[in-house]
Design an enzyme around this catalytic site. Structure first.
Site: not given
Lengths: 81, 282
Positions: A16-18, A45
């Site tokens: 997942v981000c980042p 995202e």
């Protein structure tokens, strides 16, 4: 995808981000200038942020392919800043 | 037209270099252009020695451990004292009486279990310093007395090791970075330790804990920059910080062509110990 000579692929659907962008950046780091990376990513995202971040790094985004399963493949050419 | 070839093996090379957990732990570094994946790998391979697990060494050790510096050495002969805890944030109240190097090691590994910590529970002297610093890429001087600072300078110059010098007292601090072949050494600037009792130690004069934190963090930053090659080091410059005035200043420092340890006219060929002021002996 056949129109691009893809050197390497990286799957960022497992993070997942980042870390999505970080994983793509690490994969790009391993390529030579001009070589092409295909980045497999999820909708949402990742597809909103990763292409923009890749562009900000100075790389060339060649194509964004929308797959039937809702995922995307971002085709990027490594460009040294 | 050539069909795309999926070279999975090529990415395995990447994933072997960084696990997903490492990518997440160090993501804020890897994102930075000046550090990136290469810089993070350099940090993970680097070896930094911190001499003194006190006010300066404590924040530096915490940040370097968090940054993923692969091997950190920490040297200190003392044990944790209640009066240390006002500024030496790597130690806790429960650590009082424990060797500082053990307390520091535990705190560093609690932040980042991936790193290796070597402890040196001994005074650094002219007898042992060369052998200890030889294994490290960068040395951080976090000591609180002039004899130690001159010893570290001389040994680092003679062993051709880069190091960060720093000192703190009351509301003020200073630091500079020595890189072999570049810029002046500490002895170029301050020829000899001051006469005994001419300058109080921070034990006698006092120091604000956050000043130690500011300067210790700047030392960690110098180490990170040296290792990754990012930015400009404090070589040939002394950075001073005055907390009361909220002022930072940099003063250019020239090399001394007659320096006793780093010039062609060198008269110091092996490290030696100055006598420690009595008040520094516990």
């Amino acid at each position: 995808m056949a129109e691009f000579r893809i050197t390497d692929t990286v799957d960022i659907t497992d993070v997942v981000c980042p870390v999505t962008f970080v994983k793509a950046k690490v994969a790009l780091e391993e390529l030579e200038e001009g070589e092409i990376l295909s980045i497999h990513m999820n909708d949402g995202e990742p597809v909103q942020n990763v292409p923009r971040s890749i562009k900000e790094e100075g790389h060339r985004v060649l194509k964004l392919i929308h797959n039937d399963d809702g995922t995307y493949d971002l085709i990027v050419q490594k460009t040294e800043a | 037209m050539r069909m795309p070839v999926l070279r999975a093996a090529s990415f395995e090379r990447n994933s072997m270099a960084f696990t997903n957990e490492q990518l997440e732990r160090y993501s804020r570094h890897i994102i930075l252009k000046e550090i990136g994946p290469k810089g993070q790998k350099k940090l993970m391979k680097a070896k930094v020695l911190i001499i003194g697990a006190g006010g300066l060494g404590a924040p530096a050790a915490l940040y370097l451990a968090a940054a993923g510096v692969g091997t950190i050495g920490i040297a200190d002969a003392d044990s944790v004292d209640l009066s240390n805890l006002q500024r030496q944030v790597i130690h806790s109240t429960a650590d009082i009486g424990r060797p500082k190097v053990e307390s520091a090691r535990d705190s560093m590994l609690a932040i980042n279990p991936e790193i290796t910590v070597h402890t040196y529970h001994e005074y650094i002297t002219s007898e042992n310093i060369s052998a200890i610093i030889r294994d490290y890429d960068f040395i951080l001087d976090g000591t609180d007395n002039f004899p130690a600072k001159f010893l570290i300078n001389d040994a680092c110059v003679l062993e051709e090791k880069p190091f960060s010098h720093a000192g703190i007292i009351r509301f003020e601090g200073q630091l500079m970075t020595y890189v072999p072949g570049e810029g002046p050494c500490y002895r170029c600037v301050f020829k000899e330790p001051p006469p005994k009792d001419a300058v109080p130690t921070c034990r006698e004069a006092g120091v604000v804990g956050a000043v130690a934190g500011v300067i210790g963090c700047l030392q960690a930053m110098e180490a990170v920059k040296y290792i990754t090659g990012a930015g400009d080091l404090l070589t040939g410059r002394l950075l001073t910080y005055n907390a009361l005035r909220s002022q930072f200043r940099t003063v250019p420092l020239p090399r001394d062509s007659h320096c006793a340890v780093c010039s062609y006219e060198r008269t110091i060929h092996v490290p030696f110990d100055y006598e420690l002021p009595t008040c520094d002996l516990k």
